[in-house]
Design a protein around this motif. Structure first.
Motif, PDB file in Angstrom:
ATOM      1  N   ILE A  60       0.835  -1.201   0.000  1.00 10.15           N
ATOM      2  CA  ILE A  60       0.000   0.000   0.000  1.00 10.15           C
ATOM      3  C   ILE A  60       0.870   1.250   0.000  1.00 10.15           C
ATOM      4  O   ILE A  60       0.524   2.241  -0.661  1.00 10.15           O
ATOM      5  CB  ILE A  60      -0.997  -0.021   1.180  1.00 10.15           C
ATOM      6  N   MET A 111      -6.183  -2.340  -4.829  1.00 12.08           N
ATOM      7  CA  MET A 111      -6.510  -2.504  -3.406  1.00 12.08           C
ATOM      8  C   MET A 111      -7.181  -3.849  -3.163  1.00 12.08           C
ATOM      9  O   MET A 111      -6.920  -4.505  -2.146  1.00 12.08           O
ATOM     10  CB  MET A 111      -7.417  -1.360  -2.928  1.00 12.08           C
ATOM     11  N   TYR A 120     -11.172  -5.397   2.424  1.00 10.70           N
ATOM     12  CA  TYR A 120     -11.628  -4.692   1.224  1.00 10.70           C
ATOM     13  C   TYR A 120     -13.034  -4.140   1.424  1.00 10.70           C
ATOM     14  O   TYR A 120     -13.330  -3.004   1.044  1.00 10.70           O
ATOM     15  CB  TYR A 120     -11.587  -5.615   0.002  1.00 10.70           C
ATOM     16  N   TRP A 123     -12.751  -1.186   3.638  1.00 11.73           N
ATOM     17  CA  TRP A 123     -12.122  -0.093   2.903  1.00 11.73           C
ATOM     18  C   TRP A 123     -13.128   0.583   1.977  1.00 11.73           C
ATOM     19  O   TRP A 123     -13.183   1.809   1.917  1.00 11.73           O
ATOM     20  CB  TRP A 123     -10.921  -0.610   2.108  1.00 11.73           C
TER      21      TRP A 123
END
Length: 146
Positions: A60, A111, A120, A123
């Motif tokens: 990331i 991502m 995920y 997020w």
């Protein structure tokens, strides 16, 4: 009576001006952060919110660096166009919007590859909350200007 009224108006004017001055430094502080500092802050926030492991943090961090480099180049291009006082055409605006949509989709796919399913999902929900806040701020500014 007139003097009292004028003094009251002057006081109200100064008080409102002082409030505006108090709000600006926070904005200036944010703008002074370097892209690397912003990336580190964002990485720390994501690590705490999503419980990232060391490998995910590394990936990331690289993704954030790539993204910030692209953003900086887009800002420079936009600044150069703005200085030349050339208004973008409708086709240029559409092309830019398409490019930004592709960037968002690319970032989303990256991502998804880095995070596990639960991370995920969390997020994406955080991203949606962030978009909602931005929309709300835009509405407030629009209402203030009208």
């Amino acid at each position: 009576m007139k003097k009292l009224f004028i003094a009251a108006m002057l006081f109200v004017g100064l008080a409102s001006f002082a409030q505006d001055m108090d709000q600006k430094p926070a904005r200036d502080q944010k703008e002074r952060m370097t892209p690397e500092q912003r990336n580190e802050k964002h990485l720390k926030k994501m690590t705490s919110e999503l419980n990232l492991d060391a490998n995910q943090q590394t990936q990331i961090k690289q993704l954030l660096a790539e993204r910030s480099a692209k953003v900086e180049s887009l800002k420079e291009a936009r600044k150069a166009k703005k200085e030349s006082n050339v208004k973008p055409t409708a086709e240029e605006k559409a092309a830019f919007k398409k490019q930004m949509d592709e960037e968002v989709a690319s970032n989303d796919a990256k991502m998804k590859a880095i995070l596990n399913a639960d991370q995920y999902k969390k997020w994406t929900s955080l991203q949606e909350e962030k978009r909602d806040k931005v929309r709300e701020k835009m509405r407030e500014r629009k209402d203030e200007n009208n």
